[in-house]
Design an enzyme around this catalytic site. Structure first.
Site, PDB file in Angstrom:
ATOM      1  N   PRO A   1       0.828  -1.211   0.000  1.00  0.00           N
ATOM      2  CA  PRO A   1       0.000   0.000   0.000  1.00  0.00           C
ATOM      3  C   PRO A   1       0.860   1.258   0.000  1.00  0.00           C
ATOM      4  CG  PRO A   1      -0.794  -1.575   1.627  1.00  0.00           C
ATOM      5  CD  PRO A   1       0.530  -2.088   1.144  1.00  0.00           C
ATOM      6  N   ARG A   2       0.458   2.242  -0.806  1.00  0.00           N
ATOM      7  CA  ARG A   2       1.220   3.472  -0.913  1.00  0.00           C
ATOM      8  C   ARG A   2       1.093   4.291   0.357  1.00  0.00           C
ATOM      9  NH1 ARG A   2       3.309   5.360  -5.044  1.00  0.00           N
ATOM     10  NH2 ARG A   2       2.906   7.497  -4.389  1.00  0.00           N
ATOM     11  N   GLN A   3       2.180   4.961   0.711  1.00  0.00           N
ATOM     12  CA  GLN A   3       2.214   5.887   1.837  1.00  0.00           C
ATOM     13  C   GLN A   3       1.724   5.219   3.128  1.00  0.00           C
ATOM     14  OE1 GLN A   3       0.019   9.354   0.559  1.00  0.00           O
ATOM     15  NE2 GLN A   3       1.681  10.047  -0.770  1.00  0.00           N
TER      16      GLN A   3
ATOM     17  N   GLY B   1       3.877   3.599   5.242  1.00  0.00           N
ATOM     18  CA  GLY B   1       4.973   3.430   6.187  1.00  0.00           C
ATOM     19  C   GLY B   1       5.541   2.034   6.207  1.00  0.00           C
TER      20      GLY B   1
ATOM     21  N   SER C   1       7.773   0.896   3.897  1.00  0.00           N
ATOM     22  CA  SER C   1       9.045   0.921   3.194  1.00  0.00           C
ATOM     23  C   SER C   1       8.949   0.343   1.790  1.00  0.00           C
ATOM     24  CB  SER C   1      10.111   0.171   4.012  1.00  0.00           C
ATOM     25  OG  SER C   1      11.406   0.568   3.640  1.00  0.00           O
ATOM     26  N   GLY C   2       7.921   0.771   1.063  1.00  0.00           N
ATOM     27  CA  GLY C   2       7.695   0.260  -0.278  1.00  0.00           C
ATOM     28  C   GLY C   2       8.795   0.591  -1.270  1.00  0.00           C
TER      29      GLY C   2
ATOM     30  N   SER D   1      12.145   1.113  -0.719  1.00  0.00           N
ATOM     31  CA  SER D   1      13.358   0.322  -0.534  1.00  0.00           C
ATOM     32  C   SER D   1      13.123  -1.149  -0.859  1.00  0.00           C
ATOM     33  CB  SER D   1      13.897   0.473   0.893  1.00  0.00           C
ATOM     34  OG  SER D   1      12.955   0.026   1.843  1.00  0.00           O
TER      35      SER D   1
ATOM     36  N   ASP E   1      15.375  -0.267   7.686  1.00  0.00           N
ATOM     37  CA  ASP E   1      14.475  -0.931   6.744  1.00  0.00           C
ATOM     38  C   ASP E   1      15.256  -1.782   5.761  1.00  0.00           C
ATOM     39  OD1 ASP E   1      12.907   0.840   8.069  1.00  0.00           O
ATOM     40  OD2 ASP E   1      12.271   1.970   6.301  1.00  0.00           O
TER      41      ASP E   1
END
Length: 356
Positions: free
Chosen positions: A112-114, A116, A118-119, A121, A165
């Site tokens: 999911p976008r935004q 948190g 760490s999408g 990286s 992360d």
């Protein structure tokens, strides 16, 4: 023949965001969400846009503007290009020879976008794994150094972050306890080793955890945070608070070893309370705060929350009800599989200690 590599979303359980401020953090990756990068030999070097995340065709100008206002100038192409640059420069600087073959890189992600998680990286980590295997140089670039390459690639596109992360994702689905000091501050261990120190814990120490997130993008980050500049300016409150934020990760390590999940839950709440004092509600965002009030603490910079229910099924049901009433998604976390092996065979990491 092509390659396909996967990396998993990261949950920052304790210590966030002290990895950027000379502190400690406890984080892990989850199997629920991941990014996949594919590499195949091709006549020319091509970074292939994603049909949704790198959308460049719009029905109208207003819809283009609406997309940018809701999601910003994002997408994975810039990340893939950045890791290619960082990887190449690292090899040149370290006299690592690369074959002259060309390739096409493509990616997909369900993170999911935004949120948190760490999408960004995650995409970079999976791409780095592809490059290491395609050029057959995995044995020449130490595992401990790979989080640095991922972070450097993200810095290329303006992402400000710490190492925790990337370490979690490089080790492929493992719990980590990390004592992190970024290159922005103390250089003692980084100068000496060039990487962190990692310590595994038994996977059976993992308690049941629940991930809560909003299906719409988080409102976190719309108000600029002054915390980093205050740190650099020597603000005593921020410096002392970051030390306090780091302590729950250290104490959480002990709580995990003792399987004291009531204490772990207390530390999670304390971590959020300290962060809230430093950053303020305007920076954290109303949606994030609402989720935390329904559960426990941020997974990362905001957008999702991880909850621990030490009192059992009755507490889980209360959590599900609260999230449903608030309009949030809640699901039990699945720990991502480890991909590392050593001379003894498969190693299942559940934790790491980074000391730099």
């Amino acid at each position: 023949m092509g390659l396909e590599r996967r990396a998993y979303a990261r949950v920052g359980l304790l210590g966030n965001p002290s990895d950027m401020y000379g502190g400690w953090a406890l984080s892990f990756t989850i199997a629920d969400f991941s990014a996949t990068v594919r590499l195949r030999p091709s006549p020319e070097l091509l970074i292939q846009p994603h049909p949704h995340h790198d959308l460049v065709a719009f029905p109208s100008l207003p819809q283009l503007v609406s997309r940018l206002q809701s999601e910003g100038y994002y997408g994975g192409v810039r990340l893939l290009m950045a890791i290619c640059k960082v990887f190449y420069n690292h090899c040149i600087q370290n006299n690592i020879s690369l074959k002259a073959e060309k390739f096409t890189l493509s990616y997909d992600t369900n993170i999911p976008r935004q949120a948190g998680l760490s999408g960004s990286s995650t995409i970079v980590c999976a791409a780095l794994s592809c490059l290491l295997n395609f050029y057959d140089v995995s044995h020449l670039i130490k595992v401990e150094m790979r989080p640095n390459l991922i972070l450097n690639a993200e810095k290329e596109v303006g992402i400000v972050a710490g190492l925790q992360d990337r370490v979690a994702q490089v080790y492929g689905g493992d719990w980590f306890i990390c004592l992190c000091i970024t290159q922005d501050f103390s250089q003692e261990h980084m100068d000496k080793l060039g990487h962190g120190i990692y310590m595994p814990l038994d996977v059976n120490l993992l308690p049941p955890l629940y991930l809560i997130y909003a299906e719409n993008p988080s409102d976190s980050g719309k108000v600029h945070s002054s915390v980093r500049q205050r740190w650099l300016d020597g603000d005593e409150f921020i410096i002392s608070s970051m030390k306090e934020v780091a302590q729950p990760a250290f104490d959480g390590h002990k709580a995990l070893l003792q399987k004291d999940y009531t204490e772990l839950a207390r530390l999670m709440n304390k971590n959020f309370d300290l962060r809230r004092e430093m950053f303020g509600d305007d920076v954290l965002g109303s949606v994030n705060i609402k989720m935390v009030e329904a559960a426990s603490k941020f997974t990362g910079s905001g957008g999702a929350v991880v909850a621990l229910c030490p009192d059992g099924d009755s507490q889980v049901e209360l959590l599900r009800k609260a999230c449903q009433e608030a309009g949030f998604v809640v699901q039990q976390v699945k720990v991502a599989p480890s991909v590392l092996t050593d001379a003894r065979g498969a190693v299942k990491f559940i934790s790491f200690l980074v000391e730099r």
